[in-house]
Design a protein around this motif. Structure first.
Motif, PDB file in Angstrom:
ATOM      1  N   ARG A 265       0.889  -1.020  -0.098  1.00 23.47           N
ATOM      2  CA  ARG A 265      -0.096   0.138  -0.034  1.00 23.47           C
ATOM      3  C   ARG A 265       0.862   1.082  -0.150  1.00 23.47           C
ATOM      4  O   ARG A 265       1.861   1.290   0.514  1.00 23.47           O
ATOM      5  N   SER A 308     -13.326   5.893  -8.370  1.00 21.44           N
ATOM      6  CA  SER A 308     -14.631   5.545  -7.682  1.00 21.44           C
ATOM      7  C   SER A 308     -16.020   5.895  -8.376  1.00 21.44           C
ATOM      8  O   SER A 308     -15.895   6.586  -9.435  1.00 21.44           O
ATOM      9  N   GLY A 317      -5.636   2.277  -4.485  1.00 24.27           N
ATOM     10  CA  GLY A 317      -5.836   1.269  -3.348  1.00 24.27           C
ATOM     11  C   GLY A 317      -4.933   0.382  -2.661  1.00 24.27           C
ATOM     12  O   GLY A 317      -3.778   0.984  -2.925  1.00 24.27           O
ATOM     13  N   SER A 328      -8.268  -3.800  -2.765  1.00 24.72           N
ATOM     14  CA  SER A 328      -8.839  -3.038  -1.860  1.00 24.72           C
ATOM     15  C   SER A 328      -8.883  -1.692  -2.123  1.00 24.72           C
ATOM     16  O   SER A 328      -7.959  -0.894  -2.372  1.00 24.72           O
ATOM     17  N   SER A 329     -10.204  -1.150  -1.701  1.00 29.68           N
ATOM     18  CA  SER A 329     -10.472   0.423  -2.238  1.00 29.68           C
ATOM     19  C   SER A 329     -10.218   1.246  -1.130  1.00 29.68           C
ATOM     20  O   SER A 329     -10.598   2.358  -0.943  1.00 29.68           O
ATOM     21  N   LYS A 330      -9.400   0.758   0.138  1.00 25.36           N
ATOM     22  CA  LYS A 330      -9.361   1.536   1.283  1.00 25.36           C
ATOM     23  C   LYS A 330      -8.176   2.514   1.105  1.00 25.36           C
ATOM     24  O   LYS A 330      -7.010   2.288   0.156  1.00 25.36           O
ATOM     25  N   MET A 331      -8.193   3.698   1.292  1.00 30.68           N
ATOM     26  CA  MET A 331      -7.014   4.623   1.037  1.00 30.68           C
ATOM     27  C   MET A 331      -6.856   5.494   2.281  1.00 30.68           C
ATOM     28  O   MET A 331      -7.707   6.273   2.900  1.00 30.68           O
ATOM     29  N   GLU A 399     -17.046   1.321  -4.615  1.00 33.51           N
ATOM     30  CA  GLU A 399     -16.663   0.498  -5.914  1.00 33.51           C
ATOM     31  C   GLU A 399     -18.019   0.062  -6.602  1.00 33.51           C
ATOM     32  O   GLU A 399     -18.249  -0.829  -7.430  1.00 33.51           O
TER      33      GLU A 399
END
Ligand SMILES: *[C@@H]1O[C@H](CO)[C@@H](O)[C@H](O)[C@H]1NC(C)=O
Ligand SMILES: *[C@@H]1O[C@H](CO)[C@@H](O)[C@H](O)[C@H]1NC(C)=O
Ligand SMILES: *[C@@H]1O[C@H](CO)[C@@H](O)[C@H](O)[C@H]1NC(C)=O
Ligand SMILES: *[C@@H]1O[C@H](CO)[C@@H](O)[C@H](O)[C@H]1NC(C)=O
Length: 543
Positions: A265, A308, A317, A328-331, A399
């Motif tokens: 990441r 997004s 991501g 994973s679309s977490k930031m 997403e």
């Protein structure tokens, strides 16, 4: 006496008018008035800390509590050393508070010279101490010299003392990859107590600018060699470019140089690995590091970049299970430094219209520049789409799948915030990118965004705001619910980074070809090629 009266009138005058109007009304004096406001915010925090927490490393602005980083031990200078160069920068340009800034610089310098003593029998984190304390002392040296304020020798002497203590960490392993902590008095290096003893990859790859600048100032090339040694095992043992496309898992075992786990990441523990590849090139002109940076950026575009719903915001991501694992679309908010990094890598600090005429300009740089604009917009949206106008610590981008009911959704729908991620620590990364985008494009939109964010910090992180003598600023435990919930903490990077980058956003003609900021926003001058050559400070490895 006249000066004093004028200063008091000026302070009273600025304190009562509603901030930020100047900017939004586009007055000709808007940039200067914005700087006045940011100086006022800095001084409110600084005066409060000086009065109630002076000398302590950790400060709680709500109840004026304090303690040192080594529990029960002597101070490391966490807040004072981190802030001196911001005091100097504001001193150099202040219209209203110049004499107060000068007095505070001299007071801090006196404390550093006479009270601060790094002979401390306690374990400190090598990375944090390098970027904040060593970085802060080196940039104070640089600005003391450039702005002719204070005594630069005091800062350099302290930097050498600290540098020699931290240097022992590099002797802890056969490959030269340091353990995460060191005892500043005994020189004993200490493995990370968790994560199976692995060091964070971004931690031991974010020491290089500080020690290379120290090598340059002292002519001692041991500093240079020891920080550079970590790269060869990292790249070769792991076949980093072929197997990982230049993208690093966030842990590394210091004894072998092998990665620990698969988590990739650009947020915490990964971020500044990429930052220091580019910044070493900008600081020291070593082209190897631009090439490595290029390969990592290509890897990022291939494996981590997404958009997004519904507004097609670009974001970076994560791959928690490695490059072939699920996206994973977490930031993390931390990732928001990437707009500024991509932009300065593309133009090398020149305004973009000039950079486009240089022989180095190519399709990759044009692509980086466009991505920099997109990511900076995304990070601005992370502020713009919340009720407080301030971004949470972590978001999950939309997403198009349904999210758990407990997750808060942003006003336009582009991201979610989990219940435990709603805090705001007054972090710098978004205003950092906005500053770079403005200085490299002169597009006024970025100053408007920065003014909005500064105004949101003013409105929503202020404590006892109506009382000019008591006013101060704090982190938030929740930036989603209004009124915002304050947390009893002020991070040193609020003074060292966030307010500094906001300030530079409103400086005209700040020349980004002459300076490189370390990851804690401490500015170092671009090093002279001829001096580097004469001191034999050159890249000592290749792929
Ligand atoms: C310092 O002040 C001088 C004189 O006002 C100005 O020309 C210069 O740009 C300032 N330097 C920085 C880094 O802001
Ligand atoms: C600056 O500090 C150094 C180191 O403490 C000292 O030797 C020197 O005399 C100081 N210079 C001035 C002008 O005070
Ligand atoms: C150069 O730095 C190293 C590492 O801290 C130190 O051991 C050595 O004594 C320094 N050399 C000189 C000449 O100061
Ligand atoms: C602070 O002052 C503003 C403007 O005068 C007012 O609207 C607000 O209610 C005051 N807040 C407090 C806590 O007194």
């Amino acid at each position: 006496m006249r000066g004093l009266v004028a200063t008091i009138i000026a302070i009273v005058a600025t304190v009562y008018y509603v901030p930020w109007n100047a900017y939004f009304e586009q007055k000709p004096e808007a940039a200067r008035e914005m700087r006045d406001q940011i100086e006022m915010m800095f001084l409110a925090s600084w005066r409060d800390y000086s009065k109630y927490g002076w000398g302590y490393d950790i400060y709680g602005p709500i109840d004026h509590s304090f303690r040192n980083m080594p529990r029960g031990g002597r101070p490391l200078g966490w807040i004072i050393v981190d802030s001196v160069d911001t005091l100097m920068l504001m001193y150099n340009s202040s219209a209203l508070y110049k004499s107060e800034f000068e007095a505070e610089i001299l007071k801090s310098q006196h404390w550093i010279d006479n009270v601060l003593d790094f002979d401390i029998d306690a374990e400190v984190n090598v990375f944090e101490t390098t970027i904040r304390m060593l970085g802060g002392l080196l940039s104070a040296y640089h600005y003391s010299d450039q702005f002719e304020v204070g005594n630069k020798t005091i800062y350099l002497n302290k930097a050498i003392d600290l540098g020699d203590r931290l240097a022992l960490a590099f002797k802890s392993t056969p490959k030269g990859i340091p353990y995460s902590s060191i005892n500043l008095q005994s020189g004993r290096a200490i493995k990370n107590h968790v994560d199976g003893g692995a060091s964070s990859t971004a931690e031991f790859t974010t020491l290089q600018m500080e020690f290379k600048y120290l090598a340059y100032l002292t002519g001692n090339n041991t500093y240079w060699k020891m920080v550079e040694r970590v790269y060869e095992p990292l790249y070769k043992t792991n076949d980093l470019l072929n197997v990982y496309d230049g993208l690093v898992p966030i842990y590394t075992f210091p004894n072998t140089g092998r990665f620990g786990g698969f988590n990739i990441r650009f947020g915490s523990r990964g971020d500044s690995f990429y930052e220091y590849l580019l910044k070493q090139y900008l600081l020291t002109h070593e082209t190897l590091y631009y090439d490595l940076y290029r390969q990592s950026m290509d890897g990022m575009k291939k494996h981590l970049l997404a958009r997004s719903k519904p507004s097609f915001l670009s974001y970076i991501g994560e791959r928690e299970q490695g490059l072939n694992g699920k996206f994973s679309s977490k930031m993390d908010h931390l990732v928001c430094f990437m707009g500024g990094l991509l932009a300065s890598g593309a133009t090398e600090g020149l305004p973009v219209h000039e950079a486009r005429r240089k022989p180095f300009w190519d399709a990759d740089r044009e692509n980086d520049w466009n991505l920099a604009k997109e990511l900076t917009n995304t990070c601005y949206q992370m502020y713009n789409q919340t009720p407080s106008g301030l971004a949470p610590e972590i978001v999950v981008f939309n997403e198009g799948e349904t999210a758990p009911k407990s997750w808060w959704q942003s006003s336009l729908g582009d991201f979610f915030v989990k219940p435990l991620d709603k805090h705001n620590m007054q972090r710098p990364e978004t205003v950092e990118s906005i500053m770079f985008m403005y200085q490299l494009s002169h597009d006024k939109k970025y100053r408007k965004w920065g003014a909005e964010i500064a105004s949101s910090f003013y409105d929503n992180t202020c404590v006892d705001c109506n009382d000019t003598k008591l006013r101060r600023f704090a982190s938030l435990s929740d930036c989603i619910t209004l009124p915002t919930k304050k947390a009893n903490n002020m991070e040193s990077f609020w003074l060292a980074e966030t307010l500094k980058y906001l300030y530079i956003l409103f400086l005209d003609d700040f020349d980004l070809t002459k300076v490189v900021f370390n990851t804690e926003a401490h500015p170092f001058p671009v090093l002279d090629k001829e001096v580097l050559k004469s001191q034999h400070l050159i890249t000592g490895w290749s792929l």
